[in-house]
Scaffold this motif. Structure first.
Motif, PDB file in Angstrom:
ATOM      1  N   ARG A  23     -13.994  -3.757  -8.999  1.00 60.19           N
ATOM      2  CA  ARG A  23     -15.203  -3.888  -8.085  1.00 60.19           C
ATOM      3  C   ARG A  23     -15.073  -2.977  -6.908  1.00 60.19           C
ATOM      4  O   ARG A  23     -15.838  -2.346  -6.361  1.00 60.19           O
ATOM      5  N   GLY A  24     -13.923  -3.045  -6.159  1.00 60.08           N
ATOM      6  CA  GLY A  24     -13.650  -2.228  -5.145  1.00 60.08           C
ATOM      7  C   GLY A  24     -12.191  -2.685  -4.582  1.00 60.08           C
ATOM      8  O   GLY A  24     -11.408  -3.591  -5.206  1.00 60.08           O
ATOM      9  N   TYR A  25     -11.742  -2.348  -3.544  1.00 67.21           N
ATOM     10  CA  TYR A  25     -10.609  -2.700  -2.733  1.00 67.21           C
ATOM     11  C   TYR A  25     -10.652  -2.575  -1.271  1.00 67.21           C
ATOM     12  O   TYR A  25     -11.535  -1.773  -0.703  1.00 67.21           O
ATOM     13  N   SER A  26      -9.610  -2.754  -0.622  1.00 67.67           N
ATOM     14  CA  SER A  26      -9.595  -2.797   0.781  1.00 67.67           C
ATOM     15  C   SER A  26      -8.136  -2.490   1.227  1.00 67.67           C
ATOM     16  O   SER A  26      -7.263  -3.167   0.783  1.00 67.67           O
ATOM     17  N   GLU A  27      -8.220  -1.779   2.217  1.00 75.61           N
ATOM     18  CA  GLU A  27      -6.811  -1.575   3.030  1.00 75.61           C
ATOM     19  C   GLU A  27      -6.719  -2.470   4.161  1.00 75.61           C
ATOM     20  O   GLU A  27      -7.558  -2.440   4.958  1.00 75.61           O
ATOM     21  N   GLU A  28      -5.824  -3.386   4.290  1.00 74.86           N
ATOM     22  CA  GLU A  28      -5.246  -4.153   5.393  1.00 74.86           C
ATOM     23  C   GLU A  28      -3.984  -3.937   6.064  1.00 74.86           C
ATOM     24  O   GLU A  28      -3.012  -3.646   5.236  1.00 74.86           O
ATOM     25  N   GLU A  29      -4.068  -3.915   7.200  1.00 76.04           N
ATOM     26  CA  GLU A  29      -2.789  -3.713   7.864  1.00 76.04           C
ATOM     27  C   GLU A  29      -1.995  -5.020   7.947  1.00 76.04           C
ATOM     28  O   GLU A  29      -2.307  -5.936   8.365  1.00 76.04           O
ATOM     29  N   GLY A  46       0.766  -1.202   0.092  1.00 77.77           N
ATOM     30  CA  GLY A  46       0.047  -0.194   0.047  1.00 77.77           C
ATOM     31  C   GLY A  46       0.757   1.247  -0.129  1.00 77.77           C
ATOM     32  O   GLY A  46       1.923   1.385   0.368  1.00 77.77           O
ATOM     33  N   SER A  47       0.527   2.262  -0.438  1.00 75.39           N
ATOM     34  CA  SER A  47       0.622   3.770  -0.420  1.00 75.39           C
ATOM     35  C   SER A  47      -0.241   4.836  -0.839  1.00 75.39           C
ATOM     36  O   SER A  47      -1.416   4.109  -1.338  1.00 75.39           O
ATOM     37  N   LYS A  48      -0.232   5.941  -0.440  1.00 80.79           N
ATOM     38  CA  LYS A  48      -1.120   6.883  -0.877  1.00 80.79           C
ATOM     39  C   LYS A  48      -1.537   7.120  -2.099  1.00 80.79           C
ATOM     40  O   LYS A  48      -2.675   7.145  -2.705  1.00 80.79           O
ATOM     41  N   LEU A  49      -0.435   6.875  -3.030  1.00 76.49           N
ATOM     42  CA  LEU A  49      -0.334   7.042  -4.485  1.00 76.49           C
ATOM     43  C   LEU A  49      -1.349   5.950  -4.990  1.00 76.49           C
ATOM     44  O   LEU A  49      -2.104   6.135  -5.591  1.00 76.49           O
ATOM     45  N   ARG A  50      -0.955   4.726  -4.681  1.00 76.82           N
ATOM     46  CA  ARG A  50      -1.763   3.322  -4.934  1.00 76.82           C
ATOM     47  C   ARG A  50      -3.093   3.729  -4.473  1.00 76.82           C
ATOM     48  O   ARG A  50      -4.153   3.169  -5.289  1.00 76.82           O
ATOM     49  N   VAL A  51      -3.432   4.174  -3.324  1.00 71.57           N
ATOM     50  CA  VAL A  51      -4.949   4.412  -2.984  1.00 71.57           C
ATOM     51  C   VAL A  51      -5.875   5.060  -4.047  1.00 71.57           C
ATOM     52  O   VAL A  51      -6.871   4.908  -4.551  1.00 71.57           O
TER      53      VAL A  51
END
Length: 161
Positions: free
Chosen positions: A47-53, A29-34
């Motif tokens: 369709r979507g994505y989720s951020e996971e730690e 992850g990164s801010k740019l990728r988000v």
């Protein structure tokens, strides 16, 4: 090893996942990728994505002892790997070819390949049966790593969470 094209990596992961008919793909992850994923979702490409730690990673600094100038590498490793895999990572990072015997010493305990006889040395534990997370201490852990008992290439492995 640094990732030089994070957006190309992200798009390649998505494309390969779609070709393999995967329901989801993982990507660092990164801010740019988000922001890129927001655009891809808004435009209907995903369709979507989720951020996971992601827990269980540590920074590994590999230092070759007694070298001038200093020779060192820094990589990130999952703490779930075995000490044998840690050895493999050091081999690749330092450019060694894994032709020789090796050992790790952590808090006085020796780890390495299984051997029928310890040849008069302290008993060793099998590195392939021990996970990195099981030998880490909070903060920083120091590991002595020796490669090639003839030339005795000594390294300090400094692992910090």
């Amino acid at each position: 090893m640094a990732l030089t094209d994070p957006l190309g990596d992200l798009l390649t992961r998505i494309r390969n996942g779609q070709r393999a008919r995967k329901d989801s793909v993982l990507s660092p992850g990164s801010k740019l990728r988000v922001r890129v994923l927001d655009v891809l979702q808004r435009e209907g490409y995903i369709r979507g994505y989720s951020e996971e730690e992601v827990a269980g990673h540590a920074g590994l600094r590999i230092e070759l002892k007694y070298s001038d100038p200093p020779i060192w590498r820094v990589v990130e490793v999952p703490t779930s790997i075995t000490l044998k895999v840690l050895h493999d990572i050091v081999q690749v990072a330092m450019g060694w070819l894994d032709y020789h015997l090796w050992e790790l010493v952590i808090d006085g305990q020796t780890y390495g390949l299984p051997m029928d006889d310890d040849w008069g040395t302290a008993p060793r534990k099998t590195a392939a049966r021990t996970r990195l997370r099981d030998v880490l201490t909070p903060g920083t852990t120091r590991i002595d790593y020796t490669y090639d008992f003839g030339d005795n290439w000594e390294h300090s492995l400094i692992i910090s969470d």
